[in-house]
Write a protein that holds these residues in place. Structure first.
Motif, PDB file in Angstrom:
ATOM      1  N   LYS A  30       0.652  -1.088  -0.110  1.00  0.00           N
ATOM      2  CA  LYS A  30       0.096  -0.109  -0.028  1.00  0.00           C
ATOM      3  C   LYS A  30       0.632   1.197  -0.102  1.00  0.00           C
ATOM      4  N   SER A  31       2.317   1.315   0.286  1.00  0.00           N
ATOM      5  CA  SER A  31       3.027   2.441   0.045  1.00  0.00           C
ATOM      6  C   SER A  31       3.388   2.782  -1.392  1.00  0.00           C
ATOM      7  N   CYS A  32       2.973   1.784  -2.286  1.00  0.00           N
ATOM      8  CA  CYS A  32       3.226   2.087  -3.715  1.00  0.00           C
ATOM      9  C   CYS A  32       2.100   2.322  -4.460  1.00  0.00           C
ATOM     10  N   THR A  33       1.958   3.146  -5.420  1.00  0.00           N
ATOM     11  CA  THR A  33       0.903   3.448  -6.129  1.00  0.00           C
ATOM     12  C   THR A  33       0.692   2.899  -7.404  1.00  0.00           C
ATOM     13  N   SER A  34       1.771   1.939  -7.639  1.00  0.00           N
ATOM     14  CA  SER A  34       1.696   1.526  -9.220  1.00  0.00           C
ATOM     15  C   SER A  34       2.780   0.212  -9.049  1.00  0.00           C
ATOM     16  N   GLN A  42       5.208   0.333 -11.435  1.00  0.00           N
ATOM     17  CA  GLN A  42       6.538   0.722 -11.527  1.00  0.00           C
ATOM     18  C   GLN A  42       7.297   0.993 -10.519  1.00  0.00           C
ATOM     19  N   GLN A  43       6.458   1.513  -9.406  1.00  0.00           N
ATOM     20  CA  GLN A  43       6.877   1.824  -8.289  1.00  0.00           C
ATOM     21  C   GLN A  43       7.509   0.663  -7.405  1.00  0.00           C
TER      22      GLN A  43
END
Lengths: 578, 203
Positions: B115-119, B121-122
């Motif tokens: 949940k700390s990433c938004t995609s 790619q991240q």
């Protein structure tokens, strides 16, 4: 004394503490009179202890009112909905009687949108509204405050439960409003208009405290910071964004311009890659709240080791013992530590945080005064070490997650450990117990904890003797809250007069009988003895049945009448009320 | 390579494919599982808060090891204990989803908060940082993170709610976060055989 009134008034104006003013008022009749006319700030620790009319009658020129409603255990869902704590009767009377009121601070009270609108329209010089853990209002009420309070300085909604209909309320601040110094909207979930927020900040040159809500995206934080480089306290929104060098650079640069920032909070949804952006402010930080940041120990450690001036730290147990060790070495000015559980409902440790972390901090941080610590294991030896290291503790709240957990090394009760705490920490004002505890720990508390004002007990003790030790020994006790302990009638009935020296006593899932509640109430007319029983009809219960929950408090206002059907005040005289 | 938050398996050994099979407990651990009680607790508390979350399908047991979540509650639930405010409980429970990340060839696992990433790619960049001595293949078919050469390539795969092993990147990000239980960065040679990837030229 032959001093003219004006002189006395002038002298009294330097006396600000409530207790001191109360003492002053007791010296003689004329001092009472002078004091009551010049008292500007009122604190009512239990909104049912006195009526609004009484307060107004005695203190006609008040500018600031602070009220507390529900008992503390309401924070943990132990107080049923509908219990009370309504702001309504207070605002009705104050609106009429205090046209020059400037400040209202409420904690655990029920406030409605109508109440907020009444505030916004009744007080021309209204400046400060603090709603701490309150409920019952929506963003419509906030819109009224924003729109109508021309000189608003402070709007702080800390941890209130707000019905969040939209973020539109913020746009109600008129362009002419430039007085804002403090805004805490961290508990709201809706997104506010960013341009409205930006403009509000830009036209508030005295804004010192800004706590954003989660919905304010990280990419936009730098824009806000650039308009408020004078900020002292900042709460970020969500601390995560696409990893983009330009966003990172802007953020780093914006933080580096904030030369006055002393406190940081927020940090929901943290993406660790963005944390270095705050490094430039770390050396000045005195307060850091990372208790919503689900970052692991190395990332936490990297931050705190750069904060040598840190006085207050709130963090999740992800910090682990290693992080706390680093804290003890880096933050020699630490006064307050709060460690919250990341996964409170899992029995097995998901993190390597033990009693050792707290021991390390107690060793390294000589100014440590206040501790709130959630952990899964504790020992008497650790507690004793902590007590001997830190006799200057004033607040010690330990929560071992498993109820009745013994010393994990010896399997004994933790009586001796907590005994050491109260024996060595002679200035202890607040204590929360946990773990396996017998009546013995209460013997120690009664013997040593002479300055203790607030005590929280859960799943502890063997018999009434435990409660008796506390009630008879703790000279300074004001608030006592107990749940799931085998305490019954004897201790209560043997210490009735003690209860009038205290603000309140809460007991739930104990062994107090309905009959004892009635007898207590009859003996002590200036106590409200309220029995909460959601099971059903109290009238038909036999006197020997145990009450579910009991709330006893001293009052000069008599029994209250705003209760739901499952709460009854025990009658002061033997005949039943209908 | 940063070894900061290495999450050792309880067995102290490496990650083996068969260890993800259903177990009643981790090796050597005889204590009764109480993890299931978390859901019952949330149910009791959430009922009061009006949450519509169905406890049966609540799989976002962040911080809870995967075998725990299959055990039924063994203790009576206690209201209001531990004394954590609902505000905090809701925030912590909702805002993180840590899943284990295993890399073929590494002796220990890491954990990443989805949940700390938004995609995607991240997420891949996070893997890059965490496992910088390994090369992670970018399944989104963007610029490859390394050249073909002789170096190992790892393909990100994940186990979903149904227990199937999937290639990372097919479903929308939010759906992935919801259904992902654990991640394995598989050696590409194995990936071809295991996952039957036809477009071998992409590897």
């Amino acid at each position: 004394m032959g001093f003219p009134e004006e002189v006395l008034e002038h002298v009294f104006s330097f006396i600000t503490s409530h207790t001191d003013r109360n003492v002053v008022s007791l010296v003689c009749k004329s001092w009472y009179e002078i004091e009551r006319w010049c008292r500007r700030r009122i604190f009512v620790g239990n909104c049912y202890a006195v009526s609004p009319a009484m307060m107004i009658r005695r203190f006609p020129e008040v500018r600031s009112v602070e009220l507390k409603g529900k008992p503390h255990f309401a924070d943990f869902n132990l107080v049923p909905d509908g219990w009370g704590g309504y702001f309504y009767p207070w605002i009705c009377e104050m609106a009429r009687a205090y046209p020059w009121l400037e400040e209202i601070k409420l904690k655990r009270m029920v406030v409605t949108d109508d109440n907020l609108e009444l505030i916004s329209k009744s007080f021309k010089n209204f400046k400060v509204l603090v709603l701490s853990s309150c409920e019952g209002f929506s963003t419509h009420g906030l819109a009224a405050i924003a729109a109508n309070c021309r000189n608003l300085r402070e709007l702080d909604l800390r941890e209130s439960e707000v019905e969040d209909l939209s973020g539109h309320w913020l746009s109600h601040f008129p362009d002419s409003c430039t007085s804002l110094q403090s805004l805490n909207m961290s508990c709201l979930s809706s997104e506010v208009s960013f341009s409205a927020l930006q403009r509000l900040i830009a036209r508030s040159p005295n804004l010192k405290t800004l706590r954003l809500n989660r919905a304010v995206p990280l990419e936009k934080l730098s824009t806000l910071l650039r308009r408020a480089p004078q900020l002292v306290e900042l709460g970020t929104g969500a601390y995560s964004a696409e990893i983009r060098p330009d966003v990172y650079a802007n953020l780093t640069e914006a933080f580096s311009r904030c030369k006055e920032v002393k406190g940081l909070s927020g940090f929901w949804d943290v993406l660790p890659s963005y944390l270095p952006a705050i490094y430039s402010v770390c050396s000045r930080l005195t307060s850091l709240n990372l208790s919503y940041a689900t970052i692991q120990s190395p990332d936490v450690t990297k931050i705190i080791t750069q904060c040598p001036n840190l006085q207050s730290l709130s963090v999740l147990d992800y910090i682990e013992d290693t992080g706390l060790n680093a804290l003890s070495l880096s933050c020699k000015d630490l006064r307050e530590l709060r460690v919250f559980p990341s996964d409170p409902f899992v029995a097995n440790a998901n993190v390597s945080l033990t009693e050792q972390g707290l021991v390390a901090v107690s060793e390294g941080c000589s100014k440590l005064q206040s501790v709130l610590y959630f952990c899964r294991q504790m020992s008497n030896s650790a507690l004793t070490t902590i007590a001997k290291n830190r006799p200057n503790l004033t607040c010690f709240r330990l929560c071992i997650l498993e109820p009745r957990a013994p010393d994990y090394l010896t399997f004994e009760p933790l009586d001796v450990g907590f005994g050491a705490i109260v024996e060595h920490c002679k200035q202890l004002q607040r204590l929360s117990l946990s773990g396996l505890l017998t009546d013995r720990v209460f013997e120690y508390i009664g013997k040593w904890a002479k300055k203790l004002e607030m005590l929280s007990i859960a799943f502890a003790g063997d018999s009434d003797l435990g409660l008796h030790h506390v009630l008879s020994g703790c000279d300074s006790l004001r608030k006592l809250e107990i749940r799931d302990c085998p305490f019954g009638d004897k201790a209560l009935l043997a210490n009735v007069s003690k209860l009038e020296t205290m603000r309140s006593l809460w007991m739930s899932s104990c062994s107090v009988s309905l009959g004892a509640c009635k007898r207590l109430s009859q003996k002590m007319p200036r106590l409200n003895v309220e029995v909460i029983d959601e099971q059903g009809d109290l009238d038909s219960r036999p006197d020997n049945c145990h009450v579910e929950k009991l709330y006893i408090y001293r009052t000069v206002a008599g029994p209250r009448f705003d209760m739901p059907s499952f709460i009854r005040t025990m009658d002061q005289n033997p005949t039943y009320r209908s | 390579m940063s070894t900061g938050t290495s999450e050792l398996t309880a067995a102290g050994g490496g990650f083996h494919f068969d260890e993800i099979e259903l177990t009643l407990g981790l090796p050597g651990d005889s204590r009764e599982r109480k993890c299931g009680r978390k859901r019952m607790f949330s149910e009791m508390v959430d009922l009061k808060l009006g949450s519509s979350e169905n406890p049966e399908t609540d799989e976002s047991d962040c911080g809870c090891s995967e075998s725990d979540s299959r055990k039924s509650p063994s203790k009576e639930q206690v209201i209001g204990w531990p004394p954590v405010r609902s505000y905090r409980k809701n925030t912590i429970n909702n805002n993180c989803k840590y899943v284990k990340v295993a890399v073929d060839g590494a002796p220990y696992l890491r954990k990443v908060d989805l949940k700390s990433c938004t995609s995607y790619q991240q997420l891949l960049r996070v893997f890059d940082e965490m496992f910088s001595c390994f090369k992670i293949y970018n399944v989104l078919n963007e610029k490859k993170l390394m050249d073909h050469g002789n170096r190992l390539e790892h393909v990100p795969t994940y186990e979903d709610k149904d227990g199937d092993w999937m290639l990372v990147g097919d479903v929308p990000w939010k759906m992935f976060v919801e259904s992902c239980k654990r991640i394995r960065l598989m050696k590409s040679s194995e990936a071809i055989t295991q996952l039957g990837i036809y477009n071998a030229h992409l590897l």
